[in-house]
Each structure stands twice: as structure tokens, then as C-alpha cells.
Design an enzyme around this catalytic site. Structure first.
Site, PDB file in Angstrom:
ATOM      1  CE1 TYR A  51      -4.268   1.030  -0.372  1.00 12.53           C
ATOM      2  CE2 TYR A  51      -4.354  -1.344   0.742  1.00 12.53           C
ATOM      3  CZ  TYR A  51      -5.150  -0.191  -0.140  1.00 12.53           C
ATOM      4  OH  TYR A  51      -6.386  -0.302  -0.459  1.00 12.53           O
ATOM      5  CD  GLU A  53      -4.892   5.396   0.493  1.00 14.13           C
ATOM      6  OE1 GLU A  53      -4.666   6.005   1.510  1.00 14.13           O
ATOM      7  OE2 GLU A  53      -5.677   4.532   0.222  1.00 14.13           O
ATOM      8  CG  ASP A 197      -7.078   9.551 -24.573  1.00 14.62           C
ATOM      9  OD1 ASP A 197      -6.096   8.989 -24.595  1.00 14.62           O
ATOM     10  OD2 ASP A 197      -8.112   9.418 -24.304  1.00 14.62           O
ATOM     11  CB  THR A 223      -3.414   3.202 -22.296  1.00  7.13           C
ATOM     12  OG1 THR A 223      -3.243   3.202 -23.779  1.00  7.13           O
ATOM     13  CG2 THR A 223      -5.207   3.345 -21.798  1.00  7.13           C
ATOM     14  CE  LYS A 226      -5.939   1.222 -25.263  1.00  5.24           C
ATOM     15  NZ  LYS A 226      -7.091   2.501 -25.402  1.00  5.24           N
ATOM     16  NE  ARG A 232      -5.220  -5.040 -19.841  1.00 10.89           N
ATOM     17  CZ  ARG A 232      -5.528  -4.515 -20.915  1.00 10.89           C
ATOM     18  NH1 ARG A 232      -6.468  -3.609 -21.019  1.00 10.89           N
ATOM     19  NH2 ARG A 232      -5.232  -5.155 -22.097  1.00 10.89           N
TER      20      ARG A 232
HETATM   21  C1  LIG Z   1      -8.103   2.750 -24.835  1.00 14.70           C
HETATM   22  C2  LIG Z   1      -8.354   4.119 -24.982  1.00 14.70           C
HETATM   23  C3  LIG Z   1      -8.489   4.666 -23.256  1.00 14.70           C
HETATM   24  C4  LIG Z   1      -9.086   3.867 -22.222  1.00 14.70           C
HETATM   25  O1  LIG Z   1      -8.085   3.123 -21.754  1.00 14.70           O
HETATM   26  P1  LIG Z   1      -8.552   1.900 -20.545  1.00 14.70           P
HETATM   27  O2  LIG Z   1      -7.502   1.629 -20.136  1.00 14.70           O
HETATM   28  O3  LIG Z   1      -9.267   0.954 -21.636  1.00 14.70           O
HETATM   29  O4  LIG Z   1      -9.510   2.637 -19.881  1.00 14.70           O
HETATM   30  C5  LIG Z   1      -8.886   6.197 -23.456  1.00 14.70           C
HETATM   31  N1  LIG Z   1      -8.704   6.979 -24.781  1.00 14.70           N
HETATM   32  C6  LIG Z   1      -8.407   6.294 -25.996  1.00 14.70           C
HETATM   33  C7  LIG Z   1      -8.340   7.382 -26.812  1.00 14.70           C
HETATM   34  C8  LIG Z   1      -8.301   5.058 -25.824  1.00 14.70           C
HETATM   35  O5  LIG Z   1      -8.132   4.582 -27.023  1.00 14.70           O
END
Ligand SMILES: *Cc1c(COP(=O)(O)O)cnc(C)c1O
Length: 414
Positions: A51, A53, A197, A223, A226, A232
């Protein structure tokens, strides 16, 4: 020490089956990838027990001296990798990185503008079934009907009309390059904040094959699992001015204890992304996507926007008389994993769709090259042609598994 195989054979079986699936199928989900053995080892480590925080050096728990080091490494490497002033590596997922961004920038009821979900925007960019659409007033821009690409003059016009407090750039299903400077100019012209994003394209940006939003955006969310090929999870990069606001929006406002096993895994992935091989990887991801697009369009499929400049392509399956769902079902029966996806101006529902989204990050991590994409395109075409013939699809699946076995899976074979 008992392992999962002796103490829980049911879960052990799931893991074994999933290893077999990841080896035998050709994974072309554009948002998926294979992490390295080092990332897997780190995320499976005892760091999961701790933990912590708070933030490094300022924790609400004792015994954080080790995870302070790994979290600080993750922060420093994220800043170095992307040239950012501030990094927060605690968001559990991309959705939460965005939630914290909204919390730190605007109040419920305020206006935000993003890309329409039907044109490639993400669930967290204003879907009515998501917190974003429920808490904020969203306006949407889309792609141009003729080019199926962004029309910046139209985004400008809509921004002036809607006057959002935040403009979001960065998508889930958009195959073309994004001009972040244009978005900065649009945001400045209406005094809006720019949120980028980069979840899908972070690895391409780290590898130098897509322009970076850092320096243009006020906050960049991403993220880590990807194209960036980490565990993850997610992160955010902000200007120095927004660092405190963003940190407190993540903790204590939105999350409790950070996942230190994932954060250390992010640190490992960021280090990997700084190596020269990662630049080669990113370049190959794009070349593979372009090779796949040529192979499929040569066989009569229509590629949305006429091609791809990143790691994914959108394929209009109506050209061969199929809905996206029918195409996805035929392909998975042959071991080819893609997802149905709405295409711009799609008349079908998101459960049916008129297209599929295909990505090359995972195949490229198995070291497939552009020439191998001709084989992959061939299997896709064969399977779509054989869509009503179960036996034929199963036979193609056997061929696909044989082909896939030539390409070792990171984390399993390497
Ligand atoms: C995949 C994705 C997310 C969200 O990611 P998670 O880890 O699945 O919550 C947010 N924005 C975009 C543009 C994405 O492609």
C-alpha cells in the site's frame, strides 16, 4: 511454495489456454500488444502487496522506501521519454487518467468538445453511457465526409460555436496523423484547454514516427498497454503549472492506493521504449499497417480514409457485402482476431457496424515484417471469402496457427 497449478487448477487452465490462444492466433486488435518478459515479471512481483497512498516521499503508509524508488523512476523516465515537465504514473487505466484530467480542469456541467464516438472518439470523450457524458456537456466534431480525415477548419468553426472549456484530440479509431499544433491554435483562439489523449499512439510518439503533443497540450493522457507495450495501466503528462492539480485529482480525489506492481512495470516499459530497437519497432508497426492496407485494398476491400499513417486501419466491409460483425465472426473462426468497428457515417449500430479495425502493434512485437503482411492479408481475404463454410474456416485456422508458430511471442517464448 504451491503455484497456481497445484492450488487452483481451474485458473491454471485458463492461463494455459490463454497462452495457447496468444501463440496460435494472429492478434490484430489495434489496442493490444505483447509486453516483454521483464514487464510481465515485474507486474507479477511482490510489489503488488504494498500500500502506498500518496506520492514518492509523501506517503500515508510506512515501508514505502522501495516503491518510492520504482515510482520515482517511472515518473522520471516518462518525463524523459516524452520531454514532459511533469508525469503522474498512478492512473489505473486510460479511462481514469481522463477522469482525473476532467476533474482537475473543469466543473460538472462545463463544456468539453471531442470527436464523435462514431467517427473514432473514445467512450470517455462524452458517451452518454459513460461518466463523461453524464457529468459534462459534450459537443462533438467528426471527420470530413469526403476525405474521412479531420477537417481542421470545421473543428475551428465548431469550437467557436460551442465554446468548450476543453478540446480533446486523440482517438480510438482514427488511422491518420493528428496535427497537434492546429489543435493548440484552435484551443488558443477560444481560450480553451487542450487535452490530448494519446492512448493509441503513445508508442509511435515515443518511437518518433508520430509528432508529439507535448509542448502543445496542457495535459496529455495515455494508456501504457497499447502501442507503448507496457503493463495495463495509464499515465498523464502535464505542464508544471498543472502538476499539483492533476496529482490531487488522481489521489485523493479519484483513486486510493496506487498499483505499485503496475507502476514498476511502467518504469520497465519506459526504459525499453528509450532503446534504439523501439524506434525500429515503431517504424515497423506503421510499415506493417501500410502493407496490410495495400494487400487488403488490392483484394477489393475499401480502406477508410484511403490508407493509414499509424498502427491501424479501418476497413469498410460493405464493399464485399458484409457487416463488421459478420466479418469479425468469420475471421475469429480462422484464428484472425480483429474487432468490428463503426466507420465514419456508419448506418449500422455499434453492435453490427459496417467495418472492422485492424492493428499491427501485436504482430510487429512478434517480429512480423511487411512481407509477412502479404500472408496475413491473404488469410484475411480467404477467411472472408469462406465466411459461410465452417470447415474451410477451421482449415484456414490450422494454417494460421502453423504460420503464427514461426513468430515467437514476447513474454512466452522470448
Ligand atoms: C483505450 C483508450 C482509453 C481507455 O483506456 P482503458 O485503459 O481501457 O480505460 C482512453 N482513450 C483512448 C483514446 C483510448 O484509445
Amino acid at each position: 511454495m504451491p503455484t497456481v497449478a497445484t492450488c487452483d487448477p481451474e485458473i491454471a487452465q485458463v492461463i494455459e489456454n490463454e497462452q495457447r490462444r496468444q501463440r496460435h492466433q494472429l492478434v490484430m486488435i489495434a489496442s493490444e500488444n505483447y509486453t516483454s518478459a521483464a514487464v510481465l515479471e515485474t507486474t507479477g512481483s511482490v510489489l503488488t502487496n504494498k500500500y502506498a497512498e500518496g506520492y514518492p516521499g509523501r506517503r500515508y503508509y510506512a515501508g514505502c522506501e522501495n516503491v518510492d524508488v520504482s515510482e520515482q523512476l517511472a515518473i522520471d523516465r516518462a518525463k524523459q521519454l516524452f520531454g514532459a515537465e511533469h508525469a503522474n504514473v498512478q492512473p489505473h487505466s486510460g479511462a481514469q487518467a481522463n477522469m482525473a484530467a476532467f476533474f482537475s480542469l473543469v466543473n460538472p456541467g462545463d463544456r468539453i468538445m471531442g470527436m464523435s464516438l462514431n467517427h473514432g472518439g473514445h467512450l470517455t470523450h462524452g458517451s452518454p453511457v459513460n461518466f463523461s457524458g453524464k457529468l459534462y456537456e459534450f459537443g462533438f466534431y467528426g471527420v470530413n465526409a469526403d476525405t474521412e480525415a479531420l477537417d481542421y477548419a470545421e473543428v475551428q468553426r465548431q469550437a467557436e460555436e460551442f465554446k468548450p472549456a476543453i478540446i480533446i484530440a486523440g482517438y480510438t479509431a482514427y488511422p491518420m496523423e493528428i496535427d497537434f499544433k492546429r489543435f493548440r491554435d484552435i484551443a488558443d483562439s477560444i481560450n480553451a484547454i487542450l487535452l490530448v489523449d494519446m492512448a493509441h499512439i503513445a508508442g509511435l510518439i515515443a518511437g518518433g514516427v508520430h509528432p508529439s503533443p507535448v509542448g502543445y497540450a496542457d495535459i496529455v493522457t495515455s494508456t501504457t498497454h497499447k502501442t507503448l507495450r507496457g503493463p495495463r495501466g495509464a499515465m498523464a503528462l502535464t505542464t508544471a503549472a498543472l502538476s499539483r492539480k492533476y496529482n490531487s485529482a488522481v489521489f485523493p480525489n479519484m483513486q486510493g492506493g496506487p498499483m505499485q506492481h503496475a507502476i514498476a512495470g511502467k518504469a520497465v516499459a519506459f526504459r525499453e521504449a528509450m532503446q534504439p530497437e523501439f524506434k525500429k519497432y515503431a517504424r515497423q508497426v506503421v510499415q506493417n499497417a501500410q502493407a496490410l492496407a495495400s494487400g487488403l485494398s488490392a483484394a477489393g476491400l475499401r480502406i477508410v480514409a484511403g490508407g493509414t499513417e499509424n498502427h491501424m486501419l479501418l476497413v469498410d466491409t460493405r464493399a464485399i457485402g458484409l457487416t463488421g460483425r459478420q466479418a469479425e465472426e468469420a475471421l475469429i473462426a480462422a484464428g484472425l482476431v480483429v474487432n468490428k468497428n463503426t466507420i465514419p457515417f456508419d448506418p449500422e449500430s455499434p453492435m453490427v457496424t459496417s467495418g472492422i479495425r485492424i492493428g499491427t502493434p501485436a504482430l510487429t512485437s512478434r517480429d512480423l515484417k511487411a512481407a509477412d503482411m502479404e500472408n496475413v492479408a491473404g488469410y484475411i481475404i480467404e477467411a472472408l471469402d469462406a465466411r459461410d463454410n465452417e470447415d474451410k474456416l477451421a482449415n484456414i485456422g490450422v494454417e494460421v496457427a502453423k504460420f503464427a508458430s514461426h513468430f515467437p511471442v514476447p513474454g512466452l517464448d522470448l
